[in-house]
Scaffold this active site. Structure first.
Site, PDB file in Angstrom:
ATOM      1  N   TRP A 105      92.817   8.612 146.947  1.00  0.00           N
ATOM      2  CA  TRP A 105      93.147   8.996 145.572  1.00  0.00           C
ATOM      3  C   TRP A 105      93.847  10.335 145.490  1.00  0.00           C
ATOM      4  O   TRP A 105      94.792  10.498 144.709  1.00  0.00           O
ATOM      5  CB  TRP A 105      91.909   8.954 144.672  1.00  0.00           C
ATOM      6  CG  TRP A 105      91.501   7.538 144.384  1.00  0.00           C
ATOM      7  CD1 TRP A 105      90.340   6.926 144.749  1.00  0.00           C
ATOM      8  CD2 TRP A 105      92.278   6.529 143.709  1.00  0.00           C
ATOM      9  NE1 TRP A 105      90.345   5.608 144.341  1.00  0.00           N
ATOM     10  CE2 TRP A 105      91.513   5.339 143.712  1.00  0.00           C
ATOM     11  CE3 TRP A 105      93.550   6.517 143.117  1.00  0.00           C
ATOM     12  CZ2 TRP A 105      91.974   4.151 143.123  1.00  0.00           C
ATOM     13  CZ3 TRP A 105      93.997   5.332 142.532  1.00  0.00           C
ATOM     14  CH2 TRP A 105      93.226   4.181 142.535  1.00  0.00           C
ATOM     15  N   ASP A 175      89.748  16.005 140.030  1.00  0.00           N
ATOM     16  CA  ASP A 175      89.564  14.598 139.673  1.00  0.00           C
ATOM     17  C   ASP A 175      88.124  14.228 140.032  1.00  0.00           C
ATOM     18  O   ASP A 175      87.785  14.102 141.199  1.00  0.00           O
ATOM     19  CB  ASP A 175      90.574  13.738 140.453  1.00  0.00           C
ATOM     20  CG  ASP A 175      90.377  12.238 140.222  1.00  0.00           C
ATOM     21  OD1 ASP A 175      89.442  11.857 139.493  1.00  0.00           O
ATOM     22  OD2 ASP A 175      91.174  11.452 140.783  1.00  0.00           O
ATOM     23  N   LYS A 199      83.728   4.269 136.592  1.00  0.00           N
ATOM     24  CA  LYS A 199      82.912   4.292 137.805  1.00  0.00           C
ATOM     25  C   LYS A 199      81.448   4.560 137.421  1.00  0.00           C
ATOM     26  O   LYS A 199      80.567   3.808 137.765  1.00  0.00           O
ATOM     27  CB  LYS A 199      83.414   5.345 138.793  1.00  0.00           C
ATOM     28  CG  LYS A 199      84.899   5.199 139.147  1.00  0.00           C
ATOM     29  CD  LYS A 199      85.193   4.289 140.324  1.00  0.00           C
ATOM     30  CE  LYS A 199      86.631   3.784 140.352  1.00  0.00           C
ATOM     31  NZ  LYS A 199      87.634   4.781 140.667  1.00  0.00           N
TER      32      LYS A 199
HETATM   33  C1  LIG Z   1      89.315   4.845 140.828  1.00  0.00           C
HETATM   34  C2  LIG Z   1      89.884   6.232 140.951  1.00  0.00           C
HETATM   35  C3  LIG Z   1      91.151   6.594 140.420  1.00  0.00           C
HETATM   36  C4  LIG Z   1      92.057   5.595 139.708  1.00  0.00           C
HETATM   37  O1  LIG Z   1      91.780   5.603 138.366  1.00  0.00           O
HETATM   38  P1  LIG Z   1      92.517   4.711 137.261  1.00  0.00           P
HETATM   39  O2  LIG Z   1      91.662   4.920 136.043  1.00  0.00           O
HETATM   40  O3  LIG Z   1      92.533   3.301 137.750  1.00  0.00           O
HETATM   41  O4  LIG Z   1      93.858   5.276 137.077  1.00  0.00           O
HETATM   42  C5  LIG Z   1      91.552   7.903 140.548  1.00  0.00           C
HETATM   43  N1  LIG Z   1      90.786   8.825 141.160  1.00  0.00           N
HETATM   44  C6  LIG Z   1      89.580   8.509 141.691  1.00  0.00           C
HETATM   45  C7  LIG Z   1      88.774   9.570 142.367  1.00  0.00           C
HETATM   46  C8  LIG Z   1      89.099   7.217 141.604  1.00  0.00           C
HETATM   47  O5  LIG Z   1      87.903   6.903 142.111  1.00  0.00           O
END
Ligand SMILES: *Cc1c(COP(=O)(O)O)cnc(C)c1O
Length: 368
Positions: A105, A175, A199
């Site tokens: 990511w 993030d 998540k």
């Molecule tokens: C799943 C994930 C993403 C992707 O997110 P979207 O909402 O599908 O754009 C980005 N960063 C992390 C750390 C993730 O686990």
């Protein structure tokens, strides 16, 4: 009744608590006290204004967030934040933003930043197959960078930072999509935190952004309205039609965290206990289940491991699925096995998985 949701080990969208799902079920037909389905309530209603206000207050309470942060509920997932962050903080700048490349990511965020300005990769784990995170002695951050960016939990690889990175005089951007509200995060040490809901804290469709007010003052002019945090601040997250349903479910999740779990400190303890049950099994399996990452950097959210051969792995995944353990296949980019233990996954469900894995090991040890 078979509680299927207890057995959802998927990497995302993740499992939600039974008590929240029951309330959602009721709200689909009629939100108590409103007389309308959650799917048809106006985002301009007083009721929804109250939902946004309560959700914001709950997140502030859960994280003890200082007053100079805005709490926004946006769309476009974490992926849109890969772009909005550099549009806001890097456009027109000559100093490089500093990014850590610790897995799948963070690797997606870096090229998006590169479209807006210079980027320096401070550290990359790519050559080592993203099996560990950097130690402090491997990191040197510049004092004049516009910001540093990293991913607190690399969902695909199963790597998690157990400390805050960077320097106090450079804005930290993180993030936290796959570990937001899963443990205390020292939010006040970050200038911008983003995390989509799907998540740990709800269904897909909504992304939480916590942004310090001083960052907005420096944002460039001429951004598209939808991509300008200031527009969302002014509109209290209703700049256009927001995902009312997703925001409502996240509100229910924050109530669950506050009232049923007892806060993020407690949530963190529970999540550590769940992960420990699984990692202890890996460690005592004598290599039958091989953990993917360095023990110090193991994630409490995503436990990744391999079996001796692809054939044995396929058999494991097949038998796990028919035993009711859903979503254990590793990410399509890495293969292997990944058990995701998001907030709503219960310890008894993890213990069931541990029992299954013990039994599978006993019956296949010699065959391997
Ligand atoms: C799943 C994930 C993403 C992707 O997110 P979207 O909402 O599908 O754009 C980005 N960063 C992390 C750390 C993730 O686990």
């Amino acid at each position: 009744m078979n509680l299927r949701n207890q057995l959802n080990f998927s990497g995302g969208p993740g499992v939600l608590p039974e008590s929240v799902l029951r309330q959602v079920q009721e709200a689909i037909v009629e939100v108590p006290g409103v007389g309308l389905s959650i799917l048809g309530i106006s985002h301009r209603s007083d009721w929804f204004t109250g939902v946004v206000a309560e959700l914001e207050a709950n997140i502030r309470a859960l994280l003890a967030l200082p007053q100079d942060y805005h709490v926004l509920f946006l769309q476009g997932g974490a992926t849109q934040q890969f772009s909005m962050v550099p549009m806001t903080l890097l456009r027109g700048r000559t100093q490089a933003a500093e990014y850590l490349h610790t897995g799948y990511w963070s690797g997606k965020a870096i090229p998006e930043a590169g479209r807006e300005g210079p980027v320096r990769v401070v550290w990359s784990g790519e050559d080592e197959g993203f099996r560990r995170l950097p130690g402090e002695d491997e990191l040197a951050f510049a004092a004049d960078a516009p910001y540093i960016h990293y991913v607190s939990n690399e969902t695909v690889e199963g790597l998690q930072f157990h400390r805050v990175l960077g320097r106090d005089d450079v804005p930290r951007v993180c993030d936290m999509s796959s570990d937001f509200l899963s443990r205390p995060c020292e939010a006040e040490r970050f200038s911008l935190i983003y995390a989509h809901a799907q998540k740990n804290i709800g269904p897909a469709g909504m992304t939480v952004v916590l942004i310090r007010d001083e960052l907005l003052a420096k944002a460039p002019d001429g951004l598209h309205g939808f991509l300008d945090y200031r527009k969302h601040v002014e509109a209290h997250s209703t700049y256009n039609t927001p995902p009312v349903f997703a925001i409502y479910v996240v509100l229910l999740m924050t109530r669950w965290l506050l009232d049923e779990v007892g806060g993020v400190e407690r949530m963190g303890e529970i999540n550590r206990g769940k992960a420990a049950a699984l990692y202890e099994l890996l460690d005592r399996s004598e290599g039958f289940y091989k953990g993917r990452v360095a023990p110090n950097d193991r994630s409490t959210m995503n436990v990744t491991f391999r079996l001796a051969t692809p054939k044995l792995e396929a058999r494991f995944l097949e038998q796990a699925l028919s035993a009711g353990f859903y979503g254990l296949s590793g990410h399509r980019s890495t293969g292997g096995v990944r058990a995701s233990l998001y907030n709503a996954m219960t310890l008894p469900a993890v213990e069931n998985l541990v029992d299954f894995m013990e039994t599978f090991k006993r019956s296949h040890q010699t065959a391997a």
